[in-house]
Design a protein around this motif. Structure first.
Motif, PDB file in Angstrom:
ATOM      1  N   GLY A   1       1.680  16.136  -6.980  1.00 51.27           N
ATOM      2  CA  GLY A   1       2.065  14.785  -6.564  1.00 51.27           C
ATOM      3  C   GLY A   1       1.923  14.599  -5.065  1.00 51.27           C
ATOM      4  O   GLY A   1       1.392  13.597  -4.595  1.00 51.27           O
ATOM      5  N   ALA A   2       2.397  15.582  -4.295  1.00 54.54           N
ATOM      6  CA  ALA A   2       2.288  15.505  -2.838  1.00 54.54           C
ATOM      7  C   ALA A   2       0.831  15.577  -2.386  1.00 54.54           C
ATOM      8  O   ALA A   2       0.443  14.923  -1.408  1.00 54.54           O
ATOM      9  CB  ALA A   2       3.093  16.626  -2.193  1.00 54.54           C
ATOM     10  N   PHE A   3       0.023  16.360  -3.093  1.00 49.33           N
ATOM     11  CA  PHE A   3      -1.405  16.437  -2.763  1.00 49.33           C
ATOM     12  C   PHE A   3      -2.057  15.062  -2.923  1.00 49.33           C
ATOM     13  O   PHE A   3      -2.801  14.615  -2.048  1.00 49.33           O
ATOM     14  CB  PHE A   3      -2.098  17.474  -3.651  1.00 49.33           C
ATOM     15  CG  PHE A   3      -3.522  17.735  -3.264  1.00 49.33           C
ATOM     16  CD1 PHE A   3      -3.812  18.612  -2.244  1.00 49.33           C
ATOM     17  CD2 PHE A   3      -4.562  17.098  -3.916  1.00 49.33           C
ATOM     18  CE1 PHE A   3      -5.130  18.854  -1.862  1.00 49.33           C
ATOM     19  CE2 PHE A   3      -5.871  17.324  -3.553  1.00 49.33           C
ATOM     20  CZ  PHE A   3      -6.163  18.209  -2.524  1.00 49.33           C
ATOM     21  N   PHE A   4      -1.758  14.373  -4.011  1.00 55.54           N
ATOM     22  CA  PHE A   4      -2.305  13.040  -4.223  1.00 55.54           C
ATOM     23  C   PHE A   4      -1.777  12.040  -3.198  1.00 55.54           C
ATOM     24  O   PHE A   4      -2.514  11.164  -2.737  1.00 55.54           O
ATOM     25  CB  PHE A   4      -2.022  12.552  -5.651  1.00 55.54           C
ATOM     26  CG  PHE A   4      -3.026  13.017  -6.655  1.00 55.54           C
ATOM     27  CD1 PHE A   4      -4.103  12.223  -6.990  1.00 55.54           C
ATOM     28  CD2 PHE A   4      -2.910  14.261  -7.247  1.00 55.54           C
ATOM     29  CE1 PHE A   4      -5.040  12.660  -7.906  1.00 55.54           C
ATOM     30  CE2 PHE A   4      -3.834  14.713  -8.162  1.00 55.54           C
ATOM     31  CZ  PHE A   4      -4.911  13.900  -8.499  1.00 55.54           C
TER      32      PHE A   4
ATOM     33  N   TRP B   1       0.830  -1.210   0.000  1.00 57.14           N
ATOM     34  CA  TRP B   1       0.000   0.000   0.000  1.00 57.14           C
ATOM     35  C   TRP B   1       0.862   1.257   0.000  1.00 57.14           C
ATOM     36  O   TRP B   1       0.522   2.252  -0.640  1.00 57.14           O
ATOM     37  CB  TRP B   1      -0.956  -0.018   1.188  1.00 57.14           C
ATOM     38  CG  TRP B   1      -1.855  -1.202   1.168  1.00 57.14           C
ATOM     39  CD1 TRP B   1      -1.874  -2.231   2.063  1.00 57.14           C
ATOM     40  CD2 TRP B   1      -2.833  -1.525   0.175  1.00 57.14           C
ATOM     41  NE1 TRP B   1      -2.811  -3.158   1.689  1.00 57.14           N
ATOM     42  CE2 TRP B   1      -3.420  -2.760   0.534  1.00 57.14           C
ATOM     43  CE3 TRP B   1      -3.279  -0.901  -0.985  1.00 57.14           C
ATOM     44  CZ2 TRP B   1      -4.418  -3.350  -0.209  1.00 57.14           C
ATOM     45  CZ3 TRP B   1      -4.267  -1.504  -1.736  1.00 57.14           C
ATOM     46  CH2 TRP B   1      -4.827  -2.710  -1.348  1.00 57.14           C
ATOM     47  N   ALA B   2       1.979   1.225   0.712  1.00 59.96           N
ATOM     48  CA  ALA B   2       2.895   2.367   0.697  1.00 59.96           C
ATOM     49  C   ALA B   2       3.552   2.511  -0.676  1.00 59.96           C
ATOM     50  O   ALA B   2       3.792   3.626  -1.141  1.00 59.96           O
ATOM     51  CB  ALA B   2       3.956   2.208   1.776  1.00 59.96           C
ATOM     52  N   GLY B   3       3.833   1.400  -1.324  1.00 58.69           N
ATOM     53  CA  GLY B   3       4.377   1.452  -2.677  1.00 58.69           C
ATOM     54  C   GLY B   3       3.413   2.096  -3.649  1.00 58.69           C
ATOM     55  O   GLY B   3       3.811   2.909  -4.497  1.00 58.69           O
ATOM     56  N   PHE B   4       2.134   1.748  -3.519  1.00 62.19           N
ATOM     57  CA  PHE B   4       1.116   2.381  -4.371  1.00 62.19           C
ATOM     58  C   PHE B   4       1.048   3.886  -4.122  1.00 62.19           C
ATOM     59  O   PHE B   4       0.792   4.664  -5.042  1.00 62.19           O
ATOM     60  CB  PHE B   4      -0.264   1.755  -4.144  1.00 62.19           C
ATOM     61  CG  PHE B   4      -0.433   0.419  -4.788  1.00 62.19           C
ATOM     62  CD1 PHE B   4      -0.014   0.178  -6.079  1.00 62.19           C
ATOM     63  CD2 PHE B   4      -1.020  -0.618  -4.082  1.00 62.19           C
ATOM     64  CE1 PHE B   4      -0.171  -1.063  -6.671  1.00 62.19           C
ATOM     65  CE2 PHE B   4      -1.190  -1.865  -4.663  1.00 62.19           C
ATOM     66  CZ  PHE B   4      -0.755  -2.084  -5.962  1.00 62.19           C
ATOM     67  N   CYS B   5       1.283   4.294  -2.886  1.00 59.45           N
ATOM     68  CA  CYS B   5       1.254   5.718  -2.555  1.00 59.45           C
ATOM     69  C   CYS B   5       2.312   6.472  -3.352  1.00 59.45           C
ATOM     70  O   CYS B   5       2.033   7.513  -3.952  1.00 59.45           O
ATOM     71  CB  CYS B   5       1.478   5.892  -1.055  1.00 59.45           C
ATOM     72  SG  CYS B   5       1.272   7.565  -0.477  1.00 59.45           S
TER      73      CYS B   5
ATOM     74  N   MET C   1       0.191  19.117   3.490  1.00 56.12           N
ATOM     75  CA  MET C   1      -0.588  19.854   4.488  1.00 56.12           C
ATOM     76  C   MET C   1      -1.993  20.180   3.980  1.00 56.12           C
ATOM     77  O   MET C   1      -2.978  19.972   4.685  1.00 56.12           O
ATOM     78  CB  MET C   1       0.133  21.150   4.867  1.00 56.12           C
ATOM     79  CG  MET C   1      -0.595  21.957   5.922  1.00 56.12           C
ATOM     80  SD  MET C   1      -0.036  23.647   6.040  1.00 56.12           S
ATOM     81  CE  MET C   1      -0.588  24.322   4.493  1.00 56.12           C
ATOM     82  N   LEU C   2      -2.074  20.658   2.747  1.00 56.39           N
ATOM     83  CA  LEU C   2      -3.367  21.036   2.192  1.00 56.39           C
ATOM     84  C   LEU C   2      -4.289  19.828   2.017  1.00 56.39           C
ATOM     85  O   LEU C   2      -5.476  19.896   2.344  1.00 56.39           O
ATOM     86  CB  LEU C   2      -3.178  21.756   0.856  1.00 56.39           C
ATOM     87  CG  LEU C   2      -4.432  22.363   0.242  1.00 56.39           C
ATOM     88  CD1 LEU C   2      -4.955  23.477   1.131  1.00 56.39           C
ATOM     89  CD2 LEU C   2      -4.127  22.898  -1.142  1.00 56.39           C
ATOM     90  N   SER C   3      -3.748  18.721   1.550  1.00 58.83           N
ATOM     91  CA  SER C   3      -4.584  17.530   1.356  1.00 58.83           C
ATOM     92  C   SER C   3      -5.075  16.974   2.684  1.00 58.83           C
ATOM     93  O   SER C   3      -6.234  16.572   2.805  1.00 58.83           O
ATOM     94  CB  SER C   3      -3.820  16.457   0.576  1.00 58.83           C
ATOM     95  OG  SER C   3      -2.699  16.010   1.306  1.00 58.83           O
ATOM     96  N   THR C   4      -4.205  16.957   3.674  1.00 60.44           N
ATOM     97  CA  THR C   4      -4.599  16.459   4.995  1.00 60.44           C
ATOM     98  C   THR C   4      -5.671  17.353   5.609  1.00 60.44           C
ATOM     99  O   THR C   4      -6.672  16.866   6.142  1.00 60.44           O
ATOM    100  CB  THR C   4      -3.368  16.388   5.916  1.00 60.44           C
ATOM    101  OG1 THR C   4      -2.411  15.517   5.326  1.00 60.44           O
ATOM    102  CG2 THR C   4      -3.735  15.882   7.297  1.00 60.44           C
TER     103      THR C   4
ATOM    104  N   ILE D   1      -3.835  12.694  -0.013  1.00 56.41           N
ATOM    105  CA  ILE D   1      -5.198  12.164  -0.086  1.00 56.41           C
ATOM    106  C   ILE D   1      -5.189  10.637   0.037  1.00 56.41           C
ATOM    107  O   ILE D   1      -5.962  10.055   0.806  1.00 56.41           O
ATOM    108  CB  ILE D   1      -5.883  12.599  -1.409  1.00 56.41           C
ATOM    109  CG1 ILE D   1      -6.108  14.114  -1.419  1.00 56.41           C
ATOM    110  CG2 ILE D   1      -7.184  11.853  -1.646  1.00 56.41           C
ATOM    111  CD1 ILE D   1      -7.094  14.613  -0.392  1.00 56.41           C
ATOM    112  N   TYR D   2      -4.293   9.996  -0.719  1.00 55.92           N
ATOM    113  CA  TYR D   2      -4.188   8.537  -0.655  1.00 55.92           C
ATOM    114  C   TYR D   2      -3.833   8.084   0.767  1.00 55.92           C
ATOM    115  O   TYR D   2      -4.402   7.122   1.279  1.00 55.92           O
ATOM    116  CB  TYR D   2      -3.139   8.043  -1.651  1.00 55.92           C
ATOM    117  CG  TYR D   2      -2.911   6.552  -1.603  1.00 55.92           C
ATOM    118  CD1 TYR D   2      -3.720   5.696  -2.329  1.00 55.92           C
ATOM    119  CD2 TYR D   2      -1.896   6.007  -0.826  1.00 55.92           C
ATOM    120  CE1 TYR D   2      -3.520   4.321  -2.273  1.00 55.92           C
ATOM    121  CE2 TYR D   2      -1.692   4.648  -0.772  1.00 55.92           C
ATOM    122  CZ  TYR D   2      -2.497   3.810  -1.500  1.00 55.92           C
ATOM    123  OH  TYR D   2      -2.305   2.460  -1.441  1.00 55.92           O
TER     124      TYR D   2
END
Length: 145
Positions: A57-60, A28-32, A127-130, A63-64
């Protein structure tokens, strides 16, 4: 492109092993990391901007990470930290230091600014996604009451 995403997947798996995160979460971390890098490539294809690409990329990744944290009942950091590893601007940081050593200060300045900007974009994306995810979750819980 598929090769890069596969390498991002592997680049996110190795920090999981290094940080001794639960082995059940390795895939799951690899998919992230793969999702974050795929988003980076998609944006970079149109903008040619490493800063905006790293932000998306960091936003996705954020979210993931939040989604998987809820599904697997684990802290989101276990996914977000390994997930941003492919996005970290290692080569530009190396070029900055190398340029300073070789006394090429104008190159060091431009590469250093890009390194700082990409690092800030990664931090801001997470930060924004969280924040957005938690805000939407709170609104959904209030609506159910």
């Amino acid at each position: 492109m598929i090769k890069q995403i596969l390498l991002a997947f592997l680049g996110s798996i190795f920090p999981v092993i290094l940080f001794n995160i639960d082995r059940k979460k390795i895939i799951w971390a690899g998919f992230c990391g793969a999702i974050g890098w795929a988003a980076y490539l998609a944006v970079y294809k149109y903008t040619y901007s490493p800063v905006s690409s790293s932000f998306v990329g960091a936003f996705f990744v954020g979210i993931y990470s939040e989604l998987m944290a809820r599904i697997l009942k684990t802290p989101a950091v276990q996914f977000s930290i390994p997930g941003i590893f492919p996005l970290v601007p290692g080569i530009t940081a190396y070029t900055t230091i190398n340029s300073i050593v070789e006394q090429k200060y104008s190159l060091a300045s431009s590469e250093g600014m890009q390194t700082i900007a990409v690092g800030g974009a990664i931090a801001f994306g997470i930060m924004l996604s969280t924040t957005a995810f938690r805000f939407i979750s709170k609104l959904a819980k209030q609506k159910l009451k």
